[in-house]
Design an enzyme around this catalytic site. Structure first.
Site, PDB file in Angstrom:
ATOM      1  N   ARG A   4     -13.291  14.014 -34.653  1.00 22.32           N
ATOM      2  CA  ARG A   4     -12.607  15.124 -33.981  1.00 22.32           C
ATOM      3  C   ARG A   4     -13.001  16.389 -34.727  1.00 22.32           C
ATOM      4  O   ARG A   4     -12.300  16.870 -35.595  1.00 22.32           O
ATOM      5  CB  ARG A   4     -11.084  14.943 -33.989  1.00 22.32           C
ATOM      6  CG  ARG A   4     -10.575  13.886 -33.010  1.00 22.32           C
ATOM      7  CD  ARG A   4     -10.403  14.432 -31.595  1.00 22.32           C
ATOM      8  NE  ARG A   4     -11.422  14.035 -30.656  1.00 22.32           N
ATOM      9  CZ  ARG A   4     -11.185  13.582 -29.430  1.00 22.32           C
ATOM     10  NH1 ARG A   4      -9.973  13.388 -28.997  1.00 22.32           N
ATOM     11  NH2 ARG A   4     -12.171  13.322 -28.606  1.00 22.32           N
ATOM     12  N   PHE A  61      -6.823  20.294 -25.707  1.00 25.47           N
ATOM     13  CA  PHE A  61      -7.187  18.882 -25.678  1.00 25.47           C
ATOM     14  C   PHE A  61      -8.420  18.766 -24.779  1.00 25.47           C
ATOM     15  O   PHE A  61      -8.557  19.510 -23.812  1.00 25.47           O
ATOM     16  CB  PHE A  61      -6.061  17.979 -25.173  1.00 25.47           C
ATOM     17  CG  PHE A  61      -6.469  16.532 -25.241  1.00 25.47           C
ATOM     18  CD1 PHE A  61      -6.567  15.891 -26.448  1.00 25.47           C
ATOM     19  CD2 PHE A  61      -6.832  15.843 -24.087  1.00 25.47           C
ATOM     20  CE1 PHE A  61      -7.026  14.577 -26.532  1.00 25.47           C
ATOM     21  CE2 PHE A  61      -7.278  14.528 -24.155  1.00 25.47           C
ATOM     22  CZ  PHE A  61      -7.370  13.896 -25.381  1.00 25.47           C
ATOM     23  N   THR A  62      -9.289  17.809 -25.096  1.00 24.81           N
ATOM     24  CA  THR A  62     -10.607  17.750 -24.458  1.00 24.81           C
ATOM     25  C   THR A  62     -10.544  17.743 -22.928  1.00 24.81           C
ATOM     26  O   THR A  62     -11.098  18.624 -22.271  1.00 24.81           O
ATOM     27  CB  THR A  62     -11.356  16.504 -24.949  1.00 24.81           C
ATOM     28  OG1 THR A  62     -10.527  15.364 -24.748  1.00 24.81           O
ATOM     29  CG2 THR A  62     -11.692  16.621 -26.432  1.00 24.81           C
ATOM     30  N   ASP A  90       2.154  19.086 -21.716  1.00 29.77           N
ATOM     31  CA  ASP A  90       1.330  17.889 -21.822  1.00 29.77           C
ATOM     32  C   ASP A  90       2.214  16.909 -22.598  1.00 29.77           C
ATOM     33  O   ASP A  90       2.328  16.984 -23.817  1.00 29.77           O
ATOM     34  CB  ASP A  90       0.026  18.193 -22.562  1.00 29.77           C
ATOM     35  CG  ASP A  90      -0.838  16.952 -22.731  1.00 29.77           C
ATOM     36  OD1 ASP A  90      -0.292  15.833 -22.604  1.00 29.77           O
ATOM     37  OD2 ASP A  90      -2.038  17.091 -23.005  1.00 29.77           O
ATOM     38  N   LYS A 136      -0.274   6.418 -23.603  1.00 28.26           N
ATOM     39  CA  LYS A 136       0.251   6.682 -24.934  1.00 28.26           C
ATOM     40  C   LYS A 136       1.737   6.301 -24.970  1.00 28.26           C
ATOM     41  O   LYS A 136       2.057   5.127 -25.084  1.00 28.26           O
ATOM     42  CB  LYS A 136       0.028   8.153 -25.324  1.00 28.26           C
ATOM     43  CG  LYS A 136      -1.369   8.485 -25.784  1.00 28.26           C
ATOM     44  CD  LYS A 136      -2.406   8.468 -24.695  1.00 28.26           C
ATOM     45  CE  LYS A 136      -3.704   9.131 -25.083  1.00 28.26           C
ATOM     46  NZ  LYS A 136      -4.156  10.144 -24.160  1.00 28.26           N
ATOM     47  N   TYR A 138       0.838  -1.206   0.000  1.00 24.26           N
ATOM     48  CA  TYR A 138       0.000   0.000   0.000  1.00 24.26           C
ATOM     49  C   TYR A 138       0.868   1.249   0.000  1.00 24.26           C
ATOM     50  O   TYR A 138       0.556   2.247  -0.628  1.00 24.26           O
ATOM     51  CB  TYR A 138      -0.925   0.010   1.224  1.00 24.26           C
ATOM     52  CG  TYR A 138      -1.934   1.129   1.152  1.00 24.26           C
ATOM     53  CD1 TYR A 138      -3.130   0.966   0.467  1.00 24.26           C
ATOM     54  CD2 TYR A 138      -1.669   2.367   1.738  1.00 24.26           C
ATOM     55  CE1 TYR A 138      -4.045   2.005   0.372  1.00 24.26           C
ATOM     56  CE2 TYR A 138      -2.577   3.415   1.643  1.00 24.26           C
ATOM     57  CZ  TYR A 138      -3.766   3.233   0.961  1.00 24.26           C
ATOM     58  OH  TYR A 138      -4.669   4.254   0.847  1.00 24.26           O
ATOM     59  N   PHE A 187     -18.726  14.168 -26.821  1.00 20.87           N
ATOM     60  CA  PHE A 187     -18.430  13.198 -27.880  1.00 20.87           C
ATOM     61  C   PHE A 187     -18.449  11.760 -27.373  1.00 20.87           C
ATOM     62  O   PHE A 187     -18.694  10.836 -28.130  1.00 20.87           O
ATOM     63  CB  PHE A 187     -17.075  13.498 -28.528  1.00 20.87           C
ATOM     64  CG  PHE A 187     -15.934  13.537 -27.569  1.00 20.87           C
ATOM     65  CD1 PHE A 187     -15.659  14.684 -26.846  1.00 20.87           C
ATOM     66  CD2 PHE A 187     -15.145  12.418 -27.362  1.00 20.87           C
ATOM     67  CE1 PHE A 187     -14.619  14.719 -25.931  1.00 20.87           C
ATOM     68  CE2 PHE A 187     -14.100  12.444 -26.452  1.00 20.87           C
ATOM     69  CZ  PHE A 187     -13.839  13.602 -25.733  1.00 20.87           C
TER      70      PHE A 187
HETATM   71  C1  LIG Z   1      -5.036  11.148 -23.848  1.00 19.40           C
HETATM   72  C2  LIG Z   1      -4.600  12.534 -23.666  1.00 19.40           C
HETATM   73  C3  LIG Z   1      -4.733  13.179 -22.429  1.00 19.40           C
HETATM   74  C4  LIG Z   1      -5.476  12.562 -21.246  1.00 19.40           C
HETATM   75  O1  LIG Z   1      -4.914  11.397 -20.824  1.00 19.40           O
HETATM   76  P1  LIG Z   1      -5.797  10.150 -20.252  1.00 19.40           P
HETATM   77  O2  LIG Z   1      -4.765   9.169 -19.874  1.00 19.40           O
HETATM   78  O3  LIG Z   1      -6.689   9.723 -21.358  1.00 19.40           O
HETATM   79  O4  LIG Z   1      -6.553  10.657 -19.083  1.00 19.40           O
HETATM   80  C5  LIG Z   1      -4.220  14.455 -22.304  1.00 19.40           C
HETATM   81  N1  LIG Z   1      -3.639  15.075 -23.347  1.00 19.40           N
HETATM   82  C6  LIG Z   1      -3.516  14.503 -24.556  1.00 19.40           C
HETATM   83  C7  LIG Z   1      -2.858  15.242 -25.665  1.00 19.40           C
HETATM   84  C8  LIG Z   1      -3.996  13.219 -24.759  1.00 19.40           C
HETATM   85  O5  LIG Z   1      -3.899  12.666 -25.965  1.00 19.40           O
END
Ligand SMILES: *Cc1c(COP(=O)(O)O)cnc(C)c1O
Length: 457
Positions: free
Chosen positions: A383, A124-125, A216, A259, A72, A449
């Protein structure tokens, strides 16, 4: 005959795929409200919805799962992750989170006060949603060319427009700007990279005004590859050296491990400032978990620590970016309008030009994604106007880019899969006038979306 770089891996475990009949696909998309997010995975043949969390892990990462330390507190796996982030990203403090948006939540709560402005190279969303939930005002400061899918001559289309950035500083005052968010690469612009020169200039301008720079870092390895292959002076540098220099122009980053860390779940916030780190630790226990696991299991942290190093392999990242380009070039050669230059993680079809008989209110990208699925069982993503959502006054945003994204998961599909995708989209293009627009049936209040439903007009 197309020539391409062969896969720098071989396949040790397979996941059988099935393709439904056309009639079954028509029923499936209808049941999903013409929203590809609402399809069941079993209904999909080739899944290009996203490259997020859809990666194939290596034997080394799977072995790491078994060694994950599930304590933990004080998990060994956390320390492996922390060491990897310190070594590759160069930040001292690492706060693990369940995924990228967990890190965005912490950062936005710590730094943004109501009425603050947050400039960024396109939105970004989830990133923008967290800024706005904390009362921040997002300001797009990407170069104009990023909004033009035809500008194939611009090699670093993700660059920040320094004049736009400086104009914002002069207009609202640096004290109203807690940080600039620089995405490397820019997902919504088509996976477009930012040059090292631009990162350096953004950092210098920000420091002159006392503004923090937060990356980011989601697709930072792809960005590093583009710098190596496109920017003078970086040809002979390793991916790791380029990453270290990139991050030297930032005060911290949010990362979606799903990613470029080549895992299925996970993320982190990395910082150099001790006070900010303390604040992040007091929030992470509320939203994620102890600062030594932050919403991840020990094995997930172990796999991510290993994935961070695997992503630095030049052959891995070269193959990835070239696979994406291979698909894009086939579409472009058939005359299909795509965003140029082809980005790092996905091919983006320009739905405005593909379905030039539809207006934006008829949701061309959403309609095209649904049509692609029915035609071939290939799942893609909208998109465009649907993803862009509504502004504060409830009005629809009308983004210049109205795109369908064909996102390539890392190490998952072969060139033959991509040939199938290209062939089916090319044949659809020849009958494009048969595709009709869509109208809304249901719209949720945020990030619409994901769960909106539609029907044909
Ligand atoms: C996927 C993504 C995020 C958010 O990450 P999650 O792991 O999906 O929460 C932030 N910025 C960009 C550019 C992304 O592609």
């Amino acid at each position: 005959m197309k020539r391409y770089m062969p896969e720098p891996y071989r396949i040790k475990s397979v996941e059988p795929l099935k393709i439904l009949s056309r009639k079954e696909r028509e029923e499936a998309i209808k049941r999903a409200g013409y929203n590809t997010f609402l399809l069941r995975s079993k209904e999909v043949y080739i899944d290009l919805l996203t490259d997020s969390g859809t990666n194939a892990m290596s034997d080394n990462q799977w072995a790491g799962l078994m060694l994950g330390d599930e304590a933990y507190a004080g998990s060994e796996s956390f320390f492996h992750l922390e060491e990897a982030v310190r070594d590759v990203f160069g930040f001292h403090y690492v706060v693990p989170t369940h995924q990228g948006r967990g890190a965005e939540n912490l950062l936005s709560q710590i730094l943004i006060k109501p009425g603050n402005y947050i400039p960024s190279n396109m939105y970004f969303t989830t990133t923008r949603a967290h800024m706005e939930l904390n009362g921040g005002i997002f300001v797009d400061v990407i170069i104009d060319e990023a909004h033009d899918p035809t500008r194939s001559d611009v090699l670093f289309k993700g660059n920040v427009d320094l004049d736009k950035y400086e104009a914002l500083i002069n207009k609202v005052g640096a004290e109203k700007i807690p940080y600039i968010c620089v995405a490397v690469t820019v997902n919504m612009a088509g996976g477009q990279p930012v040059s090292m020169e631009n990162l350096k200039q953004v950092y210098e301008l920000s420091k002159k005004h006392g503004i923090r720079v937060i990356f980011d870092a989601t697709r930072c390895v792809e960005n590093a590859y583009f710098i190596k292959s496109r920017e003078k002076g970086y040809e002979d540098r390793t991916i790791k050296e380029i990453l270290r220099e990139m991050f030297s122009y930032a005060d911290g980053c949010t990362m979606s491990g799903k990613k470029d860390c080549i895992v299925n779940i996970g993320g982190f916030l990395a910082l150099n400032d001790e006070e900010l780190y303390r604040k992040a630790c007091s929030l992470v226990v509320v939203y994620e978990g102890m600062p030594t696991y932050g919403g991840m299991s020990g094995r997930d942290m172990e796999a991510m620590a290993r994935g961070i190093y695997e992503a630095l392999d030049y052959n891995y990242i070269k193959h990835r970016v070239e696979q994406v380009r291979y698909l894009g070039e086939q579409l472009a050669e058939a005359g299909i309008p795509i965003v140029q230059p082809i980005g790092g993680h996905a091919v983006f079809i320009d739905a405005r030009r593909f379905l030039s008989h539809l207006v934006q209110d008829q949701l061309p990208a959403q309609a095209l994604a649904a049509a692609i699925y029915v035609d071939s069982g290939v799942r893609t993503m909208e998109r465009g106007i649907v993803s862009a959502g509504r502004d504060k006054d409830g009005k629809n945003r009308y983004p210049k880019l109205e795109l369908v994204r064909l996102t390539i998961p890392r190490r998952v599909y072969t060139y033959a899969h991509l040939d199938y995708v290209a062939d089916s989209i090319i044949s659809l293009y020849q009958n494009k006038n048969a595709i009709t627009g869509l109208k809304w049936v249901y719209e949720p209040p945020v990030l619409r979306f994901f769960t909106s439903r539609f029907e044909p007009i």
